[in-house]
Design a protein around this motif. Sequence first.
Motif, PDB file in Angstrom:
ATOM      1  N   VAL A  60       0.830  -1.200   0.000  1.00 64.42           N
ATOM      2  CA  VAL A  60       0.000   0.000   0.000  1.00 64.42           C
ATOM      3  C   VAL A  60       0.868   1.255   0.000  1.00 64.42           C
ATOM      4  O   VAL A  60       0.615   2.211  -0.744  1.00 64.42           O
ATOM      5  CB  VAL A  60      -0.936  -0.008   1.228  1.00 64.42           C
ATOM      6  N   GLU A  83       2.271   1.655  -3.496  1.00 64.33           N
ATOM      7  CA  GLU A  83       1.275   2.042  -4.486  1.00 64.33           C
ATOM      8  C   GLU A  83       0.768   3.461  -4.267  1.00 64.33           C
ATOM      9  O   GLU A  83       0.380   4.141  -5.223  1.00 64.33           O
ATOM     10  CB  GLU A  83       0.099   1.059  -4.455  1.00 64.33           C
ATOM     11  N   LEU A  84       0.738   3.910  -3.020  1.00 59.85           N
ATOM     12  CA  LEU A  84       0.264   5.261  -2.727  1.00 59.85           C
ATOM     13  C   LEU A  84       1.318   6.325  -3.017  1.00 59.85           C
ATOM     14  O   LEU A  84       0.984   7.461  -3.372  1.00 59.85           O
ATOM     15  CB  LEU A  84      -0.178   5.370  -1.265  1.00 59.85           C
ATOM     16  N   ARG A  85       2.586   5.956  -2.858  1.00 67.89           N
ATOM     17  CA  ARG A  85       3.647   6.961  -2.959  1.00 67.89           C
ATOM     18  C   ARG A  85       3.661   7.635  -4.335  1.00 67.89           C
ATOM     19  O   ARG A  85       3.743   8.868  -4.444  1.00 67.89           O
ATOM     20  CB  ARG A  85       4.999   6.319  -2.682  1.00 67.89           C
ATOM     21  N   LEU A 118       0.498   9.947  -5.062  1.00 67.44           N
ATOM     22  CA  LEU A 118       0.499  11.077  -4.136  1.00 67.44           C
ATOM     23  C   LEU A 118       1.610  12.063  -4.478  1.00 67.44           C
ATOM     24  O   LEU A 118       1.427  13.283  -4.373  1.00 67.44           O
ATOM     25  CB  LEU A 118       0.648  10.584  -2.696  1.00 67.44           C
ATOM     26  N   ASP A 143      -4.553  10.212 -11.046  1.00 64.38           N
ATOM     27  CA  ASP A 143      -3.840   9.684  -9.878  1.00 64.38           C
ATOM     28  C   ASP A 143      -4.735   9.638  -8.646  1.00 64.38           C
ATOM     29  O   ASP A 143      -4.632   8.725  -7.816  1.00 64.38           O
ATOM     30  CB  ASP A 143      -2.595  10.543  -9.593  1.00 64.38           C
ATOM     31  N   ILE A 160      -5.707   6.311  -6.250  1.00 61.90           N
ATOM     32  CA  ILE A 160      -5.724   6.277  -4.785  1.00 61.90           C
ATOM     33  C   ILE A 160      -7.090   5.810  -4.290  1.00 61.90           C
ATOM     34  O   ILE A 160      -7.186   4.987  -3.368  1.00 61.90           O
ATOM     35  CB  ILE A 160      -5.379   7.669  -4.219  1.00 61.90           C
ATOM     36  N   LEU A 178      -7.454   2.056  -4.744  1.00 62.38           N
ATOM     37  CA  LEU A 178      -6.642   1.310  -3.794  1.00 62.38           C
ATOM     38  C   LEU A 178      -7.291   1.298  -2.410  1.00 62.38           C
ATOM     39  O   LEU A 178      -7.333   0.258  -1.741  1.00 62.38           O
ATOM     40  CB  LEU A 178      -5.237   1.915  -3.705  1.00 62.38           C
ATOM     41  N   ILE A 179      -7.814   2.434  -1.989  1.00 60.92           N
ATOM     42  CA  ILE A 179      -8.492   2.489  -0.691  1.00 60.92           C
ATOM     43  C   ILE A 179      -9.717   1.576  -0.697  1.00 60.92           C
ATOM     44  O   ILE A 179      -9.995   0.872   0.286  1.00 60.92           O
ATOM     45  CB  ILE A 179      -8.880   3.941  -0.353  1.00 60.92           C
ATOM     46  N   THR A 229      -1.812  -4.262  -8.026  1.00 61.99           N
ATOM     47  CA  THR A 229      -1.437  -4.525  -6.637  1.00 61.99           C
ATOM     48  C   THR A 229      -1.388  -6.009  -6.310  1.00 61.99           C
ATOM     49  O   THR A 229      -0.871  -6.392  -5.270  1.00 61.99           O
ATOM     50  CB  THR A 229      -2.448  -3.855  -5.686  1.00 61.99           C
TER      51      THR A 229
END
Length: 397
Positions: free
Chosen positions: A177, A180-182, A185, A217, A221, A224-225, A354
């Motif tokens: 996570v 994948e978030l970096r 963001l 982007d 996010i 993914l959440i 993911t």
Amino acid sequence: MGVGMNRPRGTRTAAAHACEEPDAADGPPDDPRPAPDPRPDAAPGGPHPGIDPDDLPDGLVVADESGRIVHFNAAAVRITAVPRDFALGRPLERALPLEDLKGHRWWALTDPYGGLATRTGQPERHLLLPGGREVLVSARYVRERPTGPVRRVVVSLRGTEARRRNERSHAELIATVAHELRSPLTSVKGFTATLLAKWERFTDDQKRLMLETVDADAGRITRLIAELLDISRIDSGRLELRRQPVDLSAAVERHVQALTAKGQDPDRFLVRTCQPLPVVWADPDKVDQVLGNLLENAVRHGEGTVTIEVAPAPAQSEEEGTVVTVSDEGPGIPEESMARVFTRFWRGSKRGGTGLGLYIVKGIVEAHGGTITVGRGRGGGAEFRFVLPVSAPAHLG
């Protein structure tokens, strides 16, 4: 039999062929024999057969009123590596010299026989045997009457392998996570900061491109959440389903149309529907999630024609329902990977993702009471097949 969908323009749709397709025995008479003795120290093979402590999956250790071990089952031998012959007849603290993580002797701290008379046991905790062997231990103090003397101490032992695997899985999930978030963001932060600081220096087209990138982007996010929330609900058994009648053939049509609208060649999809289909009661949003994931995987990782078949469950099935099969003509999934396809973080290729999608798909299908399998299709590629039972409300039965 007719084709049960209006195909998207250019999409090949095959006409469906004909779908191919014991009285309950009286139960045995009441058993006149007495019920088995549920006590953990019932003698194996004695007057109450079938209650053999060696059949238990967890370690079982029973000490009598003097604190000496009278039962030490096979799982306890496996978990502790203490021979049964050594343990039987010895005091608990000698056969199992357990220590907590600070090095304190556990039996001296808990004092089951001489401690408070109101104690009924000890909750599960992580302890160590000599040599650093880790075990999960819980205990129950058996008294003939409240606050009376302890007549038996029953100890349950479990290995730590499952907990370790769970901890590693959680750590891997956090790392995935974070990774994948970096990226999105960083993009969102960079473009918004640049626009705020130098808004007047950019043309309208440049601003639009930056904002479209930020929007894409932010969508990554959000997805993914949503995946993380689904995993949490699946793992805890709290995945909520809002059931209503679902037309699976129409749902397939919508997804194929969406993919062709995004630029996929309509001729790449072949849809076969076998009518009549039973009415399936399911959560339409969750069904869309399953179909979307399977079709996108077939398009992204497969090759050639993507075939989607929708048909009633075979007549020999235990429950009426609908079967959906999605297959492609790509290289397929290696045999050695078949068993791991529906696990977390499994990726069929290095084309991003993911590795959580198929894990969620399996959880959704099983939450509906269905099943999903993976194999090799007729064209040589991967073939995913899931079955959703009718699951009609009781008042419609």
